[in-house]
Design an enzyme around this catalytic site. Structure first.
Site, PDB file in Angstrom:
ATOM      1  N   LYS A   1       9.934  36.380  32.894  1.00 14.49           N
ATOM      2  CA  LYS A   1      11.056  36.066  32.011  1.00 14.49           C
ATOM      3  C   LYS A   1      11.844  37.294  31.565  1.00 14.49           C
ATOM      4  O   LYS A   1      13.039  37.189  31.291  1.00 14.49           O
ATOM      5  CB  LYS A   1      10.563  35.274  30.793  1.00 14.49           C
ATOM      6  CG  LYS A   1      10.070  33.882  31.146  1.00 14.49           C
ATOM      7  CD  LYS A   1       9.677  33.105  29.901  1.00 14.49           C
ATOM      8  CE  LYS A   1       9.177  31.706  30.248  1.00 14.49           C
ATOM      9  NZ  LYS A   1       8.871  30.906  29.052  1.00 14.49           N
TER      10      LYS A   1
ATOM     11  N   ASP B   1      14.120  27.366  26.627  1.00 13.59           N
ATOM     12  CA  ASP B   1      12.955  27.120  25.771  1.00 13.59           C
ATOM     13  C   ASP B   1      13.379  26.916  24.316  1.00 13.59           C
ATOM     14  O   ASP B   1      12.847  26.047  23.619  1.00 13.59           O
ATOM     15  CB  ASP B   1      11.970  28.291  25.843  1.00 13.59           C
ATOM     16  CG  ASP B   1      11.208  28.346  27.150  1.00 13.59           C
ATOM     17  OD1 ASP B   1      10.981  27.277  27.747  1.00 13.59           O
ATOM     18  OD2 ASP B   1      10.841  29.460  27.576  1.00 13.59           O
TER      19      ASP B   1
END
Length: 277
Positions: free
Chosen positions: A70, A107
């Protein structure tokens, strides 16, 4: 080379075999009638990521990224969204028609959407169990929905300093408490558990008589002992599958350009996949 109508997407990470992303995205494609779309998973670590990304052709629409990629993907991108920049983490890459690579983080809005689905719009305070990457995303979500302080329960002074730093960056009043006092976290109106499986089992017996809202980001095995105890006390529980589905839904919409993505079909597919494990 694939025809121009064929589009590809995939989730990358290491380890990746456990990922439910293919199940969710393929369910969305089926519901949307995107018969020429495919979604796969690839075991890719940080060292292999640049070569993998550079090797993609124009049939690729996007990538989903899990740990440890990420942050590693950011130097490979042409642009990242303010949401992704706020936590220095990208879980979504979309390849534009002109060949640019654009990163986002679904997210954070996925957490907010999962809570709103259960009627949680605003809370006066909250507690976060843990201090890893998911905890920083939780703080970013709390910056939107929490009006007051957030107490982070951590295992070390260094982790506490990190959470305070994220709080300053995100505009959240973060207070730090020792992990040994974790049972006190359960008194908060909203508790977000961001730790690995088994970590919160020791506090499951300490769920208060009239609990508020628990957001446990785990989804397998489910329910966790903490989530089960919370439900038994009549509290509201939001689970990791809720987060996974909502963040994947946003990815599908960005990659395909089709909105709204089929939330119910994606959730059913995820539930069935978990039940079959």
């Amino acid at each position: 080379m694939p025809s121009v109508e064929t589009r590809r997407a995939a989730v990358l990470g290491s380890p990746i075999a456990h990922s439910l992303s293919p199940v969710l995205h393929r369910a969305a494609y089926a519901e949307l009638g995107l018969d020429d779309w495919s979604y796969d998973r690839f075991e890719v670590d940080e060292a292999a990521l640049p070569h993998f990304v550079e090797g993609l052709d124009r049939s690729w629409a996007g990538l989903s990224l899990t740990m440890p990629l990420k942050r590693a993907v950011i130097p490979l991108l042409d642009e990242i969204s303010p949401t992704a920049a706020s936590v220095e983490a990208v879980n979504t890459v979309v390849f534009t028609g002109d060949g640019r690579r654009v990163g986002d983080n679904t997210d954070i809005p996925g957490m907010i959407a999962a809570l709103r689905e259960r009627g949680v719009e605003k809370v006066e305070s909250a507690a976060v169990l843990g201090a890893g990457a998911t905890a920083s995303s939780a703080l970013a979500a709390l910056a939107v929905i929490c009006a007051g302080p957030v107490t982070a329960y951590v295992r070390s002074r260094e982790r506490g300093d990190e959470m305070r730093g994220w709080g300053r960056r995100l505009g959240v009043d973060v207070r730090v408490a020792d992990w040994a006092e974790g049972a006190r976290a359960l008194e908060a109106p909203l508790v977000i558990a961001t730790t690995p499986a088994g970590t919160t089992d020791s506090v499951a017996a300490d769920v208060p008589r009239d609990p508020g809202i628990l957001f446990d980001v785990l989804y397998d095995p489910w329910p966790t002992p903490l989530a089960a105890a919370w439900s038994a006390r009549g509290g509201t529980v939001v689970g990791g599958l809720d987060l996974l589905v909502h963040q994947a839904l946003l990815q599908v919409e960005q990659m395909t350009g089709r909105s709204p993505a089929p939330l119910a079909a994606m959730r059913r597919a995820g539930e069935a996949a978990i039940a079959s494990r």
